[in-house]
Design a protein around this motif. Structure first.
Motif, PDB file in Angstrom:
ATOM      1  N   THR A  17       0.831  -1.207   0.000  1.00 38.60           N
ATOM      2  CA  THR A  17       0.000   0.000   0.000  1.00 38.60           C
ATOM      3  C   THR A  17       0.862   1.252   0.000  1.00 38.60           C
ATOM      4  O   THR A  17       0.363   2.353  -0.171  1.00 38.60           O
ATOM      5  CB  THR A  17      -0.905   0.032   1.242  1.00 38.60           C
ATOM      6  OG1 THR A  17      -0.068  -0.124   2.391  1.00 38.60           O
ATOM      7  CG2 THR A  17      -1.920  -1.069   1.200  1.00 38.60           C
ATOM      8  N   THR A  50      -5.433   3.836  -7.187  1.00 37.70           N
ATOM      9  CA  THR A  50      -4.239   4.088  -6.400  1.00 37.70           C
ATOM     10  C   THR A  50      -3.445   5.170  -7.119  1.00 37.70           C
ATOM     11  O   THR A  50      -3.107   5.009  -8.290  1.00 37.70           O
ATOM     12  CB  THR A  50      -3.394   2.809  -6.278  1.00 37.70           C
ATOM     13  OG1 THR A  50      -4.239   1.770  -5.799  1.00 37.70           O
ATOM     14  CG2 THR A  50      -2.226   3.016  -5.340  1.00 37.70           C
ATOM     15  N   VAL A  94      -5.225   6.514  -1.992  1.00 35.51           N
ATOM     16  CA  VAL A  94      -6.076   5.434  -2.466  1.00 35.51           C
ATOM     17  C   VAL A  94      -7.508   5.956  -2.397  1.00 35.51           C
ATOM     18  O   VAL A  94      -7.926   6.484  -1.375  1.00 35.51           O
ATOM     19  CB  VAL A  94      -5.921   4.173  -1.598  1.00 35.51           C
ATOM     20  CG1 VAL A  94      -6.722   3.039  -2.204  1.00 35.51           C
ATOM     21  CG2 VAL A  94      -4.476   3.766  -1.480  1.00 35.51           C
ATOM     22  N   GLU A  97     -11.057   5.261   0.029  1.00 31.38           N
ATOM     23  CA  GLU A  97     -10.016   4.910   0.971  1.00 31.38           C
ATOM     24  C   GLU A  97     -10.152   3.473   1.463  1.00 31.38           C
ATOM     25  O   GLU A  97     -10.580   3.218   2.586  1.00 31.38           O
ATOM     26  CB  GLU A  97     -10.001   5.900   2.132  1.00 31.38           C
ATOM     27  CG  GLU A  97      -8.625   5.909   2.786  1.00 31.38           C
ATOM     28  CD  GLU A  97      -8.369   7.163   3.570  1.00 31.38           C
ATOM     29  OE1 GLU A  97      -8.483   7.101   4.785  1.00 31.38           O
ATOM     30  OE2 GLU A  97      -8.055   8.202   2.958  1.00 31.38           O
ATOM     31  N   TRP A  99      -7.592   0.586   1.862  1.00 30.78           N
ATOM     32  CA  TRP A  99      -6.138   0.466   1.764  1.00 30.78           C
ATOM     33  C   TRP A  99      -5.729  -0.930   1.336  1.00 30.78           C
ATOM     34  O   TRP A  99      -5.402  -1.786   2.148  1.00 30.78           O
ATOM     35  CB  TRP A  99      -5.474   0.899   3.077  1.00 30.78           C
ATOM     36  CG  TRP A  99      -5.457   2.370   3.167  1.00 30.78           C
ATOM     37  CD1 TRP A  99      -6.360   3.169   3.803  1.00 30.78           C
ATOM     38  CD2 TRP A  99      -4.528   3.268   2.539  1.00 30.78           C
ATOM     39  NE1 TRP A  99      -6.047   4.493   3.616  1.00 30.78           N
ATOM     40  CE2 TRP A  99      -4.938   4.578   2.851  1.00 30.78           C
ATOM     41  CE3 TRP A  99      -3.400   3.087   1.734  1.00 30.78           C
ATOM     42  CZ2 TRP A  99      -4.254   5.704   2.399  1.00 30.78           C
ATOM     43  CZ3 TRP A  99      -2.726   4.204   1.293  1.00 30.78           C
ATOM     44  CH2 TRP A  99      -3.148   5.502   1.619  1.00 30.78           C
TER      45      TRP A  99
END
Lengths: 582, 311
Positions: A17, A50, A94, A97, A99
């Motif tokens: 991430t 992303t 991201v 959101e 993750w």
């Protein structure tokens, strides 16, 4: 299929991430600081985007086992191998959101338009202020909420000297700040900036056009991309200390510019009322021994004993307050005839003489404990010795002949030239003006209008080690200034030499080129390892900016200034009919 | 339908066999006068051929199988091979891999005609059978499949390139292809001719000779002087189809003597240097990679067999 695909997420190693790599298409490239987006289909969630910024670009011959294989592949061509180019991505965001890491093999595209804004969180910034241009020539923003005290405050700028980056960037930032009233919002017109010119006379030409500006390719376009008309600062006032030994003629102590530069000084009365004696004792050694005890006592006594002198508005005399008309204290309007005063305090040397009468009586009798705070005689001597030294170095800043208070309200930007002063005198001026600014805001309790202070060589005023009144005040400003609308733009060569309390409170951190050893210090922990290694190579005009709204530091460039930074750069009146009319 | 089991032990267990040994031509009637009677080392001639394709294949036994037959267990193997060519474009000074092909085979012994279950792999397994019952025969069958595929690659590559194959030629079509053999288990030349091989300098070759039984031309080339090596280190034997005219083969032989030393490997990088040619080594690495991760292939096999048993 995305039409602007530049590559795919590398699948031979784990994506995370925080970071992943991109294998590039044959005809595409990604360079450092480019922004990209990857769409990943997440089970039960749907498409997750992303966003990231390129932190490193790499290439290798896949299939080469040994270093010498490079010759076999590239020169002789007898060995089959594939050139593989990859780029490393630091994830910035991201959206939504969730993750999760980007899927391997997913298409990677350049983030442009709305996606670029999202990658840089510009869509979430309520008050985006352009702070420079990205590699793609489009503006990069900071959320002004993190500078003006709403969510955070202050800015810290680091970088080696000599490339003039720190001051240039600070001024660029000020220019942006003073040019976008719609972003700054209410109080923009009353925004007050206090800038200290500590080196050369770089800042004494902010109101003049730079005749080299048009010769700088791309500068005009860059300013227009930032949405600001490339013009000198419209509202500036310049202040300089009086030249020493100039007799009764008071002229500013500057080398290149005299017109439009006003002289500042403090009257003895202002000196006493504002407790400026404190800033005569700013050396680290002054905090030792018992000097602060006697200094505080003397400040107190001066306030109680000072009384105006007939016919000399700024001067005072020292008289026992029990002799006042009301029997216990002098009021501002009380006057005594000059002839009745032991010493008329019209400047710093005369104040020292007046104090000596109380601290070291000529007749050899014991000094009045009301003045000495019962410190040892040696301490009294040390106090007076330091006071003499201070009087020699900054005595010319205290004059009774006229009120030359710096009027910070006269213009948006107030430049105070202290480059000609002794270091102790510089600290005195900085201390006095910071105190005045801070106190003014404390008294009103209003955050608006904002008061911005630009101070270079912060390590001199708020060093990491030692204590002093100036350091205490800067820490106070760093900690409380945010809510009072006093915002510090501090610059220093090495952040590691500045008091951590001051640095830690800066929400926006900026660095230009750094010494490589300095870049490894903990103070720059907010930079990515790849950014750190690049910090040694940054060119003037390129800065790394970190702000709370974006989890990775961004590299931005800022354009050549349209204002002059040296006398030689000032456009002739013929070049610019409006020069000097501001 | 008999049940097939995938054995747990290592697929390569008990197979230290080089089937090429069996393919290599044995001593036959050798004619050393086909090019010249003057048996002295001859210098190579680089005629600047623009493209050279190095053809090779690799194979692997993926798993051993046992067919549970009422008459007794029947052996089998699953194997994968990959063939391809490293094409050296000499003008562009670039090499690239071309004509890659992967084959997967389930080989069953004793002529059994079972069909191996579908395995989730690309390409899938084809089933073949061999009358042999010994394990070496199974591997030989797989090897032959690979050699045939290599032959196809060589033929395809020969349309626009000069082909150098690793190992003896399988398909002896009249195409400009040369096989390069690294090991010398059989001596073809009479002893007095062998001294010429020992006397070869780098970039030199022996005159041609023919091995009539196998309808091939052959010659020796020295790739490099190997420090501390014996007289035959650094020597490869080349062969070309007997269907080619002799003049053409002489040209090819001259060419190999000049070109092969250019792609010979270095002893500090490859234990089989200099005979293991650089493009071949790189091609083999790539082909091994293309066969797929053996652990994953093995797992897919077990899954497929297990599913059929469950159904």
């Amino acid at each position: 299929m995305i039409h602007d695909r530049v590559g795919r997420v590398l699948g031979s190693e784990h994506t995370t991430t925080a970071e992943f790599r991109v294998v590039l298409e044959e005809e595409e490239y990604l360079q450092l600081d480019d922004l990209i987006v990857v769409r990943t289909e997440v089970p039960k969630v749907g498409e997750v985007r992303t966003y990231g910024v390129i932190t490193e670009a790499e290439a290798v011959y896949e299939g080469a086992q040994y270093e010498s294989d490079t010759h076999r592949i590239a020169e002789l061509g007898i060995m089959p191998a594939a050139k593989v180019r990859t780029a490393r991505v630091a994830v910035t965001r991201v959206d939504p959101e969730v993750w999760v890491s980007a899927d391997p093999g997913e298409e990677v595209a350049r983030a442009t338009g709305e996606e670029r804004r999202k990658a840089l969180y510009a869509d979430e910034m309520e008050r985006p202020l352009p702070i420079g241009l990205g590699r793609d020539g489009a503006p990069v923003h900071v959320d002004l909420d993190f500078f003006d005290g709403r969510k955070g405050g202050h800015m810290s700028i680091s970088g080696i000297s000599g490339v003039a980056t720190k001051t240039s960037f600070a001024l660029f930032f000020l220019r942006m700040l003073t040019s976008v009233p719609d972003v700054v919002g209410s109080g923009a017109a009353n925004l007050r900036v206090l800038v200290f010119n500590v080196k050369g006379e770089d800042l004494l030409w902010l109101d003049r056009s730079n005749r080299l500006f048009d010769a700088h390719e791309g500068a005009r376009e860059a300013w227009s991309a930032l949405g600001v008309d490339p013009a000198p600062f419209p509202s500036v006032r310049f202040w300089a200390p009086p030249r020493r030994q100039s007799g009764d003629v008071v002229v500013p102590d500057t080398g290149g510019r005299f017109d439009g530069v006003q002289v500042f000084s403090w009257t003895p009365r202002a000196f006493i009322e504002q407790d400026l004696l404190e800033f005569c004792f700013t050396d680290a050694s002054d905090a030792k021994n018992q000097i602060p005890f006697i200094r505080e006592r003397v400040q107190l006594q001066l306030k109680r004993w000072a009384v105006g002198v007939d016919g000399m508005p700024g001067a005072v005399a020292l008289r026992d307050p029990s002799q006042a008309p009301d029997g216990h204290g002098w009021s501002r309007d009380d006057r005594v005839p000059a002839a009745q005063a032991d010493v008329v305090i019209a400047d710093l040397p005369s104040m020292v003489r007046a104090l000596e009468i109380h601290l070291e009586p000529d007749d050899g009798s014991e000094a009045d404990p009301a003045w000495t705070a019962r410190v040892m005689p040696g301490t009294i001597a040390a106090f007076l010795r330091r006071l003499h030294a201070a009087s020699a170095r900054l005595g010319h800043l205290v004059r009774a002949d006229a009120d030359r208070r710096i009027d910070r309200g006269a213009a948006n930007v107030t430049v105070v030239a202290i480059q000609s002063l002794h270091e102790q005198a510089q600290r005195f001026v900085v201390g006095a003006l910071l105190r005045e600014t801070f106190k003014e805001k404390e008294d009103t309790g209003q955050r608006l209008p904002l008061s911005v202070i630009v101070l270079d060589e912060l390590n001199k005023y708020a060093p990491r080690d030692g204590t002093g009144p100036l350091k205490d005040m800067l820490i106070d400003i760093a900690q409380r200034g945010r809510s009072l609308g006093v915002l510090l733009v501090g610059a220093q060569q090495t952040a590691s030499r500045v008091a951590p309390e001051v640095l830690e409170n800066a929400a926006i951190r900026v660095t230009g080129r750094l010494d490589s050893a300095e870049a490894e210090r903990a103070e720059y922990g907010w930079m990515l390892p790849s950014t750190r290694s690049r910090a040694r190579l940054l060119k003037p005009g390129t800065m790394v900016v970190s702000q709370p709204a974006i989890p990775v530091p961004l590299v931005v460039t800022f354009p050549f200034p349209p204002w002059a930074t040296r006398k030689e750069e000032v456009a002739d009146a013929g070049d610019d009919p409006f020069a000097g009319l501001t | 339908m008999a049940r097939i089991f995938v054995e747990g032990w290592s697929p390569e267990y008990g197979a230290p066999l080089d089937p090429d040994e069996a393919l290599a031509p044995a001593e036959g009637s050798v004619d050393t006068s086909v090019e010249t009677e003057d048996w002295i080392p001859r210098d190579g001639v680089d005629d600047g051929v623009p493209r050279i394709a190095f053809v090779d294949g690799v194979r692997r036994v993926d798993a051993r199988l046992t067919l549970d037959d009422p008459s007794g267990p029947v052996a089998g193997i699953c194997g994968t091979f990959a063939v391809g060519a490293a094409v050296w474009d000499r003008e562009a000074c670039r090499s690239s891999i071309a004509h890659e092909r992967i084959g997967r085979w389930a080989v069953l012994a004793g002529g059994r005609s079972e069909i191996f279950p579908v395995v989730a792999l690309e390409p899938p397994y084809d089933t073949t059978t061999t009358p042999d019952t010994d394990p070496a025969g199974l591997i030989r069958t797989l090897h032959t499949k690979m050699r045939t595929a290599e032959g196809h690659v060589a033929t395809a590559a020969a349309t626009d390139s000069f082909v150098i194959a690793d190992g003896p030629l399988n398909e002896l079509a009249p195409v400009p292809a040369v096989g390069s053999i690294k090991s010398h288990r059989v001596t073809y030349l009479p002893p007095e001719r062998n001294t010429v091989v020992a006397a070869l300098g780098p970039r030199q070759r022996t005159p041609l000779f023919t091995i009539s039984e196998y309808r091939r031309y052959s010659w020796y080339v020295r790739l490099a002087d190997v420090r501390g090596g014996h007289a035959w280190s650094g020597i490869v034997r080349c062969e070309a189809s007997g269907q080619l005219p002799a003049a053409e083969v002489i040209r090819l032989a001259d060419r190999t003597a000049a070109v092969l030393p250019l792609v010979a490997s270095e002893s500090h990088l490859d234990p089989r240097a200099p005979q293991n040619l650089v493009p071949i080594a790189a091609l083999e690495r790539q082909l091994r990679h293309r066969m797929g991760e053996p652990g994953l292939v093995y797992r897919a096999l077990r899954e497929a067999v297990h599913e059929r048993m469950a159904s």
